[in-house]
Write an enzyme that holds these catalytic residues in place. Sequence first.
Site, PDB file in Angstrom:
ATOM      1  N   GLU A 112    -127.867  56.665  22.287  1.00 64.43           N
ATOM      2  CA  GLU A 112    -127.608  57.811  23.146  1.00 64.43           C
ATOM      3  C   GLU A 112    -126.309  58.503  22.786  1.00 64.43           C
ATOM      4  O   GLU A 112    -125.385  57.891  22.258  1.00 64.43           O
ATOM      5  CB  GLU A 112    -127.529  57.354  24.610  1.00 64.43           C
ATOM      6  CG  GLU A 112    -128.885  57.014  25.182  1.00 64.43           C
ATOM      7  CD  GLU A 112    -128.826  55.957  26.267  1.00 64.43           C
ATOM      8  OE1 GLU A 112    -129.406  56.179  27.328  1.00 64.43           O
ATOM      9  OE2 GLU A 112    -128.206  54.909  26.037  1.00 64.43           O
ATOM     10  N   SER A 213    -112.509  53.670  22.033  1.00 68.21           N
ATOM     11  CA  SER A 213    -112.186  52.763  23.138  1.00 68.21           C
ATOM     12  C   SER A 213    -112.460  51.318  22.730  1.00 68.21           C
ATOM     13  O   SER A 213    -113.243  51.044  21.823  1.00 68.21           O
ATOM     14  CB  SER A 213    -113.003  53.116  24.381  1.00 68.21           C
ATOM     15  OG  SER A 213    -114.330  52.697  24.208  1.00 68.21           O
ATOM     16  N   CYS A 355    -120.612  57.065  32.508  1.00 65.06           N
ATOM     17  CA  CYS A 355    -120.027  55.842  31.969  1.00 65.06           C
ATOM     18  C   CYS A 355    -120.705  54.620  32.576  1.00 65.06           C
ATOM     19  O   CYS A 355    -120.884  54.536  33.791  1.00 65.06           O
ATOM     20  CB  CYS A 355    -118.541  55.776  32.297  1.00 65.06           C
ATOM     21  SG  CYS A 355    -117.549  56.835  31.267  1.00 65.06           S
TER      22      CYS A 355
END
Length: 370
Positions: A112, A213, A355
């Site tokens: 995705e 991240s 998220c």
Amino acid sequence: MTNRAEQLRPAAPITGSGAPSLFGMRPQDLLAHLLAEGVPARIDQCRRLLAHVLADGNSDLDAIQRPLSRSFRRDVDRLTDRARLEVVERIEDPADGFVKYLLRSPDGALTEAVRIPLEKPGSWSVCLSSQVGCAMQCTFCATGRLGLVRHLQPWEMVSAFLTVRDETEGRVTGAVFMGQGEPLHNYDAVIQAARVLSAPCGGRINAKAISISTVGLVPQIRRYTAEGHKFRLIISLTSAIASRRATLLPVAGAWPLDEVVQAIREHAAAARGRTTVAWVLLGGVNDGPDEVAALKERFAGMPLRFNIIDVNDARPDGFRTATDAERTDFMSGVAALRIPMVRRYSGGRDRNAACGMLAATRYETDAATT
Ligand code: SF4
């Protein structure tokens, strides 16, 4: 972890033709590939070709305006792949303009990407996945429940970026590796993708507008610090209390909070700027004064910047979004520590695009079955 990671790293290019994809290459990579195949190429030719394919977004080598010999184009055509990931589904959240793309690789793997509207109207960022699934099993994350299927290759991440850029008239100004997967678990491929995205012949994104991240893989944070990349590293802290963090982030069993704090300290010293720390705010869990006190104890005087991200509501795992009062109290406590912070809006929650909600599901199928 390394052995397991290597097992899940595809040995050969996962492309339809089996040839390496141009989308994962910088000019020096294309040059090395062509020379290895016996093609007498030059770096300036590779720059011109990649500028056409990646920077201009045109995969038709016959349409290149820049001077390039026909034999060079033929060799590139024969020895590389330029197919994109297939867009299986594109779902826009009308509430906030976030768009989730479900993308299929040639081996059938689904991943995705999310298009994120920025404050400046008409400009966008892209949230990219780095893996299919994820091994980290953070307790509040749908991706973690998938387990790790495999690492993505650099070209797959860049292809996802190009899909979004194509429909925004090129006005994508940033990229964040915060989709499916733990980016530093797929370290080399993510760094290569970020390099392609920031290359003048590639995505032309300012390196400082690319964020990578991590949930707290200490050896990889140290490697990243030592290598001195210009991309922004975001280290997910989410709790400053070791026992609580260990229950929320199982990876803390391998890399406890003390070591993460030390790695943050080293990164902050080397980067000579503020190190960004992410905090997924879980209502009633990590938004209390005990966390503020622990932050004060562990991070006093350290140059941090806080990204606060609300966990999404209505979750099967029982977590909930903090109330306005809980959030305000927590943010006031952090502000009193003189830690600058930004509350990150995690949009697309009505379409499972926010998220912690990326789980390679088709929204329409999903919606029909729930
Ligand atoms: S939050 Fe990130 S690292 Fe944790 S399970 Fe989800 S995708 Fe993996």
